[in-house]
Design an enzyme around this catalytic site. Structure first.
Site, short mmCIF file in Angstrom:
data_model
loop_
_atom_site.label_atom_id
_atom_site.label_comp_id
_atom_site.label_asym_id
_atom_site.label_seq_id
_atom_site.Cartn_x
_atom_site.Cartn_y
_atom_site.Cartn_z
N THR A 189 -9.81 5.83 -2.27
CA THR A 189 -11.59 5.75 -2.00
C THR A 189 -12.19 5.25 -0.95
O THR A 189 -13.32 5.49 -0.80
CB THR A 189 -11.80 4.83 -3.40
OG1 THR A 189 -10.97 5.60 -4.62
CG2 THR A 189 -13.35 5.33 -4.06
N ILE A 213 -13.93 -1.29 -9.86
CA ILE A 213 -14.49 -1.56 -8.66
C ILE A 213 -15.15 -0.45 -7.77
O ILE A 213 -14.69 0.48 -6.75
CB ILE A 213 -13.71 -2.18 -7.57
CG1 ILE A 213 -13.35 -3.50 -8.09
CG2 ILE A 213 -14.64 -2.78 -6.25
CD1 ILE A 213 -13.96 -4.41 -8.67
N HIS A 272 -25.42 -0.89 0.18
CA HIS A 272 -26.38 -0.96 -0.81
C HIS A 272 -27.07 -2.19 -0.72
O HIS A 272 -26.63 -3.27 -0.44
CB HIS A 272 -25.71 -0.64 -2.05
CG HIS A 272 -25.25 0.95 -2.30
ND1 HIS A 272 -26.10 1.74 -2.21
CD2 HIS A 272 -23.92 1.33 -2.59
CE1 HIS A 272 -25.65 3.05 -2.43
NE2 HIS A 272 -24.36 2.72 -2.64
N CYS A 286 -6.99 18.67 20.07
CA CYS A 286 -6.34 17.50 20.41
C CYS A 286 -4.99 17.02 19.37
O CYS A 286 -4.14 16.47 20.03
CB CYS A 286 -7.29 16.34 19.85
SG CYS A 286 -7.68 16.26 17.99
N GLU A 297 0.84 -1.14 0.01
CA GLU A 297 0.02 -0.14 0.05
C GLU A 297 1.03 1.11 0.09
O GLU A 297 1.72 1.47 0.87
CB GLU A 297 -0.82 0.03 1.30
CG GLU A 297 -1.63 1.39 1.42
CD GLU A 297 -2.11 1.81 0.29
OE1 GLU A 297 -3.49 1.00 -0.45
OE2 GLU A 297 -2.28 2.83 -0.07
N ARG A 317 -14.28 7.83 -8.40
CA ARG A 317 -14.92 6.47 -8.83
C ARG A 317 -13.99 5.93 -10.05
O ARG A 317 -13.66 6.84 -11.02
CB ARG A 317 -16.20 6.69 -9.66
CG ARG A 317 -17.60 7.27 -8.41
CD ARG A 317 -18.65 7.76 -9.28
NE ARG A 317 -19.60 8.26 -8.62
CZ ARG A 317 -19.62 9.62 -8.13
NH1 ARG A 317 -18.74 10.40 -8.91
NH2 ARG A 317 -20.73 9.96 -7.50
C1 LIG Z 1 -18.00 8.96 -4.37
C2 LIG Z 1 -18.07 7.78 -4.23
C3 LIG Z 1 -19.00 6.93 -3.57
C4 LIG Z 1 -19.27 5.79 -3.24
N1 LIG Z 1 -20.25 5.41 -2.42
C5 LIG Z 1 -20.12 3.96 -2.03
C6 LIG Z 1 -21.29 3.38 -1.31
O1 LIG Z 1 -21.81 4.12 -0.59
N2 LIG Z 1 -21.37 1.92 -1.05
C7 LIG Z 1 -20.65 1.42 -1.71
O2 LIG Z 1 -20.97 0.16 -1.36
N3 LIG Z 1 -19.69 1.92 -2.43
C8 LIG Z 1 -19.49 2.97 -2.61
N4 LIG Z 1 -18.33 3.49 -3.37
C9 LIG Z 1 -17.50 2.53 -3.99
C10 LIG Z 1 -16.32 2.28 -3.07
O3 LIG Z 1 -15.94 3.36 -2.18
C11 LIG Z 1 -15.27 1.48 -3.83
O4 LIG Z 1 -15.77 0.49 -4.70
C12 LIG Z 1 -14.09 0.77 -2.75
O5 LIG Z 1 -13.87 1.82 -1.91
C13 LIG Z 1 -13.11 0.27 -3.73
O6 LIG Z 1 -12.14 0.16 -2.94
P1 LIG Z 1 -10.75 -0.40 -3.46
O7 LIG Z 1 -10.00 -1.28 -2.34
O8 LIG Z 1 -10.83 -0.90 -4.87
O9 LIG Z 1 -9.92 0.98 -3.89
P2 LIG Z 1 -9.05 2.08 -2.92
O10 LIG Z 1 -9.58 2.24 -1.75
O11 LIG Z 1 -8.82 3.24 -3.91
O12 LIG Z 1 -7.95 1.00 -2.91
C14 LIG Z 1 -6.56 1.13 -3.50
C15 LIG Z 1 -5.51 1.12 -2.96
O13 LIG Z 1 -4.42 0.89 -3.86
C16 LIG Z 1 -3.28 1.83 -3.53
N5 LIG Z 1 -2.46 1.75 -4.74
C17 LIG Z 1 -2.66 2.32 -5.73
N6 LIG Z 1 -1.71 2.31 -6.69
C18 LIG Z 1 -0.75 1.40 -5.90
C19 LIG Z 1 0.58 1.25 -6.35
N7 LIG Z 1 1.28 1.39 -7.44
N8 LIG Z 1 1.22 0.79 -5.12
C20 LIG Z 1 0.85 0.61 -4.00
N9 LIG Z 1 -0.44 0.77 -3.80
C21 LIG Z 1 -1.20 1.33 -4.74
C22 LIG Z 1 -3.92 3.06 -3.21
O14 LIG Z 1 -3.01 3.90 -2.26
C23 LIG Z 1 -5.20 2.75 -2.53
O15 LIG Z 1 -5.34 2.64 -1.10
C24 LIG Z 1 -18.26 4.94 -3.61
C25 LIG Z 1 -17.44 5.45 -4.51
C26 LIG Z 1 -16.99 6.71 -4.56
C27 LIG Z 1 -15.88 7.22 -5.51
#
Ligand SMILES: Cc1cc2nc3c(=O)[nH]c(=O)nc-3n(C[C@H](O)[C@H](O)[C@H](O)COP(=O)(O)OP(=O)(O)OC[C@H]3O[C@@H](n4cnc5c(N)ncnc54)[C@H](O)[C@@H]3O)c2cc1C
Ligand SMILES: Cc1cc2nc3c(=O)[nH]c(=O)nc-3n(C[C@H](O)[C@H](O)[C@H](O)COP(=O)(O)OP(=O)(O)OC[C@H]3O[C@@H](n4cnc5c(N)ncnc54)[C@H](O)[C@@H]3O)c2cc1C
Lengths: 488, 414
Positions: free
Chosen positions: A42, A343, A51, A449, A33, A312
Site C-alpha cells: 500500500t 492504518i 493530509h 530503458c 518484508e 485500504r
Molecule cells: C487508495 C489509498 C489511498 C491512500 N491515500 C493516502 C494519502 O493520500 N495520504 C495518506 O496519508 N495516506 C493514504 N493512504 C494510506 C496509506 O497509504 C497507508 O496508511 C500506508 O501506506 C500504510 O502503510 P503500512 O506500512 O501500514 O502498510 P503497507 O505499505 O501495506 O506495508 C505492509 C508491508 O508488510 C508486508 N507484509 C505483510 N505480511 C507480511 C508477512 N507475513 N511477512 C513479511 N512481510 C509482510 C507487506 O509486503 C507490506 O510491504 C491511502 C491508502 C490507500 C489504499
C-alpha cells in the site's frame, strides 16, 4: 538462530518509519518484508497526499497522528532527501448542500488544530484554478504532496545505514511466544526477539492470528487510480477534492498533481473479499474518468499512461459505514507485541508520528539509549534532469556515466541507475530501480530503458538473467537465454 | 559545455536519419552530423533480423542489419559525422540543439535541422487493459530486442495482442525459438500489419489469428498466468458470452507505434493529431523554418524503403535551406476528407508537381481517390482496392492559381 531486541513485520511506510525512529537508539532491530523491496504494498499505491487533518473526527488517533505527522514532514523531507510540495487543496462544493459540508469540515479542522482554513467563493477559485468550476471551496493550505515510495525508501535506507537489518523476500509464516521472547518462523529461517511490531498493513490480522484469536476483522477496500501524462500538468495547481461521499469512510475521487508532474485520478472505493486482489478493472477506469470530469471537465480522454490500485485496511465494514480509528496498541493477551491495525488513510501522513508513539511504547519495555554515531543521509540529491546545464557538465566531467542517458522519457543516466542498484537495502529488482531513480516510470513504460537496465544488472552486478525480477520473489522477467552467448 | 556549428544536424540515426544525412551531403551541405542516443547507428533496424528490407528500393532483399550497414557505409563515405550515445535534450526555433554524451553537454548551432527520431510503441495503457500488474507483459519491439540483440527469452507460452507488423514478425520469431504462440488477437476485422506478413508469419506456421477479439483481462499473482480474450461487437464492446481463457506466461503488445515527438512539441512544432508527427509542407519543412521531419517520427511508414526514399528528399531540402534560408508563406491546407485517415503533407506553399502520401480509413474494394479544390477535381484516380495498412502515394500538380486562392484542398476516397 539470531537474536534481536525488536522485530518489525512489514517494510511499508509504517514499518520503515518505526525502523528509522528505532535506529537512533542502541537496539538490535530487524525488519521482515516479504516483497523484493520496501514500499511494495500500500505504501507505494496511494495518493501521496500529506493530509492536513480536516477529515478525521476530533479526538481520534487519525486526527492526532495526522496533524502531528503533517508538521514533521518538512524537516523529514529535508533531512532524508525525499521531496514534498505544499500545493494545498481545494474541497469544492457544487451546490448549497455541499457548502454546508464545507463549513462542517472547516470546524472539525480548526478543532483538530489545522491552520489557515478558509472558505472562498467560486469566482476566486476560478482565478487560481481556471479549469475548476464550483460554488464555493474550502482552501486547505497545509495539505501537500510527496512521493510515498521515495519517502519509505529513504526511511528504510537511512535505518540500514544506522544499523537496522532489513530482510527482504522474507515472509513471516508463524509466530510463537516462548517464555519472554518471540520465535519468528520465516522462509529464510527462524529468528528470536523480545519485542514484536506488527506493521503488516492489510495483512495485520493474519499476523495477529498466528499468535492469538483476533477480536477484529479487516475489510479490504480497493482504490484504483489512473495516471495521466505529464503534458497535462498545467490543468491544475492545487489538489482538487470533492466533498467526501457520505458512506464508506473515504474522501472521494479527486485530482492530484504528483511531484513529478503527472496527474492522478482516483481513488475508487470498492470493498473486496481477497485482500491481495490488486487488479485494476475496466469498470473503474471508466468510473474514475467520469467522476474526475465532474470536478475537472477539461480532462483529456486518452492521456492515461498507467493504472494501479491500493488496498485500504479498513476495520469497519461497508455496512458499518466503513470508518474506524487507527489502533496503535500493545496486545493484552500477548504482552510485548505491538499491533498497528487499520492504518489506512491518512497513514502515510501519520507515519512519522506513529513511529514516535511506538518508540514511546517500546521504551516501557526496554530502556532507550541514544546512539552517538547516528547519522542521516540524503536518499537523493538532484536528479540529472533537475540539474542546470552547468551542474550536469560538472557531473559528467567527474564521471562519464552521468553522460549516458538510460531512460529517454525521464532523462535518467547510467550513473543514477547504478546508484539505485547499489542501494543499502540490497534491493535489485526492476521496480527497485524505477522507484529510486525513475527510469521506466515515464510515458513509454520502460520500452527503451529496460534493456539497458538489464544489461547493467548483468554486466555490473553479475546477476543471472533468470534472477532478474520485476518486483516480488516470483516475478521473473525472463525465461533463460535463447542460446549461449559466446565470447569473442 | 562543448560548442560547435554545423550546416545540417540530424536528430536520430535510423534509416531515415542516415538517408537524409547522406543526401544532404550529396546536395552540397558542408558539415552534416547525426546525433543518436543508441550505442549503434541504424535505429531500430539492427534488431529486425528477418529479411525483406530494400526490395522496393533496390530489388534486393536484405535483413535489417544488412540494410542498415549499407547506409552506414554510405554515410561514412560521404563523411557524415555520426555521434552515438548522444541524446538530444532539446532544440529551439533558432536551430540550437542541446545534447549530452559522455564527453559532456554539447550546444550545436545548425543551419538546418532534420528530425528523424523514429517512434515508440504503444503500451498496455493505450489500450487501457485492466488486470493485475505483473511481469510477463512486453511490447513486441522490446521482446524483439531481447531475443535478437541480447539472446534473452521473454517467455514460453505467448499471446500477442494486436496484429501490427512487429507483432506478426515476433509470432514467427518466438516460434523459431521454441516458444508456444497461442495466437494473435486483433480487435479489428482485418490485420493492421502487411498482408504478406500475415501469410508468412502466421498462416505458414498455423498460428491462429483471432479477428474481432480483444484481451479483456490479465491475471496472475507475480508473473502472468492467464489472459481472457473475447469477441467484440460492432461497437468494439466485448461480448461476455464469448470470453475464453488462455493460459500463458507472456503477453506481447503490438498495438501500434507513436511518432517520437517530445522534442518537437517542446520546440513548439505543430503536430498533426492523427499522424502524431509534425505538420509539414511539400518539402517536409515544419512550421519552424529550417526544421524538417522524416521517417517514422513524421508518419509511421509501412516499409523502410519508402521511408528512405522520402528521407532522401528531406536531406536535399535541408541542404538547399542552408544556402537559401528563405521564409516561406504559410500556404494552403490539405485536408483529409471522407474515407481518408490522414494525408502528408498537410500544407502546400509552392506550386508544381509533388507527391502526397495518405492512408484510407478502412479496407474497401474498388474506389476512387479525389483531390478536390472546392467542387473542382484536381485529380481523380481509380484504386483497385484500399487497405489502411498500405500507404497510398500519388503525384499531383498544384497550380499557382490554386495556391494563390488561399483555399484548402481536400482528399477523399469514395
Ligand atoms: C487508495 C489509498 C489511498 C491512500 N491515500 C493516502 C494519502 O493520500 N495520504 C495518506 O496519508 N495516506 C493514504 N493512504 C494510506 C496509506 O497509504 C497507508 O496508511 C500506508 O501506506 C500504510 O502503510 P503500512 O506500512 O501500514 O502498510 P503497507 O505499505 O501495506 O506495508 C505492509 C508491508 O508488510 C508486508 N507484509 C505483510 N505480511 C507480511 C508477512 N507475513 N511477512 C513479511 N512481510 C509482510 C507487506 O509486503 C507490506 O510491504 C491511502 C491508502 C490507500 C489504499
Ligand atoms: C520494433 C520495430 C520493429 C520493426 N520491424 C520492421 C520490419 O520488420 N520491417 C520493416 O520494413 N520495418 C520495420 N519497422 C519499421 C522500420 O524499422 C522503421 O520504419 C524504420 O526503422 C524507421 O526509421 P526511422 O529512422 O524513422 O526510425 P528509427 O529506426 O526508430 O530510428 C530513430 C533513431 O532516432 C534516435 N533518437 C530518437 N530520439 C532521439 C534523441 N532525442 N536524441 C538522439 N537520438 C534520438 C533513436 O535512438 C533511433 O536510433 C519496425 C519498427 C519498430 C519500432
Amino acid at each position: 538462530m539470531k537474536n534481536f531486541h525488536v522485530a518489525i513485520i512489514g517494510g511499508g511506510v509504517i514499518g520503515s518509519a518505526i525502523a528509522w525512529e528505532l535506529s537512533k537508539y542502541k537496539l538490535n532491530v530487524i525488519v521482515f518484508e516479504m516483497g523484493g523491496d520496501v514500499a511494495s504494498a500500500t505504501s507505494k499505491a496511494n495518493s501521496g497526499v500529506i493530509h492536513s487533518g480536516i477529515n478525521s473526527p476530533y479526538g481520534s488517533l487519525k486526527a492526532r497522528f495526522c496533524v502531528e505527522g503533517n508538521k514533521m514532514f518538512q524537516s523529514f523531507s529535508e533531512k532524508l532527501g525525499f521531496p514534498v510540495k505544499w500545493v494545498g487543496k481545494y474541497v469544492i462544493a457544487k451546490n448549497k448542500d455541499e457548502t454546508k459540508e464545507l463549513e462542517r469540515l472547516k470546524k472539525v479542522g480548526i478543532k483538530n488544530g489545522v491552520a489557515g482554513l478558509e472558505i472562498i467563493d467560486g469566482f476566486e477559485v476560478k482565478n487560481k484554478e481556471p479549469n475548476v468550476s464550483c460554488l464555493e471551496a474550502l482552501w486547505v493550505p497545509t495539505a501537500g504532496i510527496t512521493l510515498p515510495y521515495e519517502m519509505t525508501i529513504a526511511l528504510a535506507e537511512n535505518a540500514v545505514i544506522n544499523g537496522v537489518n532489513f530482510s527482504l523476500e522474507t515472509r513471516v509464516i508463524n509466530l510463537k511466544k516462548e517464555n519472554d521472547s518471540f520465535s519468528i518462523e520465516t522462509n529464510k529461517g527462524t529468528f528470536r526477539n523480545d519485542l514484536l511490531i506488527n506493521a503488516a498493513g492489510v495483512n495485520c490480522r493474519d499476523i495477529v492470528s498466528m499468535i492469538e484469536e483476533p477480536e477484529f476483522n479487516v475489510y479490504p477496500c480497493r482504490g484504483e487510480y489512473l495516471v495521466l501524462d505529464k503534458n497535462y500538468h498545467n490543468l491544475i495547481n492545487a489538489m482538487i477534492y470533492p466533498v467526501p461521499p457520505k458512506k464508506q469512510g473515504v474522501l472521494g475521487v479527486h485530482v492530484t498533481p504528483t511531484i513529478e508532474g503527472n496527474l492522478l485520478l482516483g481513488p475508487s472505493a470498492e470493498f473486496i473479499d481477497d485482500l491481495a486482489d490488486k487488479r485494476t478493472t475496466k469498470k473503474m477506469m471508466k468510473t474514475l474518468m467520469k467522476e474526475a470530469k465532474v470536478i475537472l471537465p477539461n480532462l483529456p480522454d486518452n492521456a492515461v499512461i498507467n493504472a494501479y490500485s491500493g488496498i485500504r485496511c479498513k476495520l469497519a465494514s461497508l455496512e458499518d459505514g466503513g470508518w474506524a480509528d487507527f489502533r496503535v496498541e500493545e496486545s493484552k493477551q500477548t504482552p510485548a507485541m505491538i499491533n498497528l491495525l487499520g492504518i489506512e488513510s491518512p497513514g502515510l501522513t501519520a507515519a512519522p508520528a506513529i513511529a514516535k508513539e511506538v518508540a514511546k511504547m517500546i521504551s516501557k519495555h526496554i530502556k532507550l539509549e541514544t546512539k552517538n554515531n547516528f547519522k542521516t543521509w540524503k536518499f537523493r540529491e538532484k536528479r540529472f534532469q533537475e540539474m542546470t546545464q552547468k551542474e550536469q557538465s560538472k557531473m559528467i566531467e567527474k564521471d562519464e556515466r552521468w553522460g549516458r542517458i538510460v531512460c529517454r522519457c525521464e532523462h535518467v543516466t547510467e550513473a543514477e541507475v547504478i546508484e539505485a542498484l547499489s542501494n543499502s537495502l540490497g534491493a535489485k529488482t526492476l521496480s527497485s530501480v524505477r522507484y529510486r531513480c525513475r527510469a521506466g516510470m515515464g510515458r513509454c513504460k520502460g520500452g527503451f530503458c529496460t534493456q539497458h537496465i538489464v544489461r547493467i544488472m548483468e554486466n555490473q552486478f553479475n546477476m543471472d538473467v533468470n534472477d532478474i525480477k520485476l518486483n516480488s520473489p516470483f516475478s521473473n522477467l525472463f525465461h533463460g537465454r535463447t542460446r549461449e552467448v559466446e565470447d569473442d | 559545455m562543448i560548442n560547435r556549428q554545423v550546416d545540417v544536424a540530424v536528430i536520430g540515426g535510423g534509416p531515415a536519419g542516415l538517408s537524409a544525412a547522406i543526401s544532404a551531403k550529396e546536395h552540397g551541405a558542408n558539415s552534416v552530423v547525426i546525433l543518436d542516443r543508441n550505442s549503434w547507428p541504424g535505429g531500430i533496424l539492427p534488431q529486425c533480423i528477418h529479411d525483406g528490407f530494400g526490395v522496393e528500393e533496390t530489388g534486393e532483399s536484405m535483413t535489417g542489419p544488412e540494410y542498415a550497414t549499407k547506409y552506414i557505409e554510405m554515410a561514412k563515405q560521404e563523411n557524415v559525422e555520426i555521434m552515438i550515445q548522444t541524446m538530444v535534450l532539446q532544440f529551439d526555433e533558432k536551430q540550437n540543439i542541446i545534447a549530452v554524451n559522455k564527453n559532456g553537454i554539447h550546444t550545436i548551432k545548425a543551419k538546418a535541422i532534420v528530425l528523424a527520431m523514429g517512434c515508440r510503441e504503444k503500451t498496455r495503457w493505450h489500450a487501457m487493459i485492466p488486470g493485475d500488474r505483473l511481469s510477463g507483459i512486453f511490447t513486441a519491439g522490446v521482446a524483439q530486442s531481447f531475443i535478437n540483440l541480447y539472446n534473452i527469452m521473454p517467455g514460453k507460452n505467448v499471446v500477442i495482442l494486436g496484429s501490427g507488423d512487429v507483432g506478426l514478425i515476433m509470432a514467427r520469431r518466438l516460434r523459431f525459438e521454441g516458444a508456444n504462440v497461442l495466437g494473435v488477437v486483433e480487435i479489428l476485422p482485418y490485420a493492421s500489419g502487411l498482408p504478406r506478413n500475415v501469410v508468412q508469419c502466421l498462416k505458414d506456421y498455423d498460428i491462429p489469428l483471432f479477428f474481432n477479439h480483444t484481451v479483456t483481462s490479465i491475471a496472475g499473482r507475480e508473473r502472468l498466468e492467464r489472459v481472457k480474450i473475447a469477441q467484440v461487437d460492432e461497437n468494439m464492446v466485448p461480448i461476455s458470452e464469448t470470453e475464453q481463457e488462455l493460459k500463458c506466461d507472456t503477453l506481447l503488445l503490438s498495438l501500434g507505434l507513436i511518432p517520437e515527438n517530445e522534442l518537437s512539441k517542446n520546440a513548439n512544432i505543430e503536430i498533426d493529431e492523427i499522424t502524431g508527427g509534425p505538420v509539414v509542407d511539400q518539402n517536409f519543412e515544419t512550421n519552424l523554418g529550417g526544421v524538417f521531419a522524416c521517417g517514422n517520427c513524421l508518419q509511421v511508414y509501412d516499409t523502410v524503403d519508402m521511408l528512405s526514399l522520402d528521407a532522401k528528399r528531406v536531406g536535399k531540402n535541408a541542404a538547399k535551406y542552408t544556402d537559401d534560408q528563405k521564409q516561406k508563406e504559410n500556404g494552403i491546407r490539405l485536408l483529409s476528407g471522407e474515407g481518408v485517415r490522414y494525408v502528408v503533407p498537410q500544407r502546400i506553399n509552392e506550386y508544381g508537381k509533388m507527391q502526397l502520401t495518405l492512408r484510407a480509413d478502412k479496407p474497401k474494394d474498388v474506389s476512387t481517390l479525389y483531390v478536390l479544390f472546392g467542387a473542382k477535381e484536381i485529380l481523380k484516380k481509380r484504386l483497385p482496392w484500399v487497405n489502411p495498412a498500405i500507404m497510398i502515394k500519388i503525384d499531383v500538380d498544384i497550380s499557382s492559381k490554386v495556391l494563390e486562392s488561399g483555399q484548402s484542398l481536400e482528399v477523399k476516397i469514395k
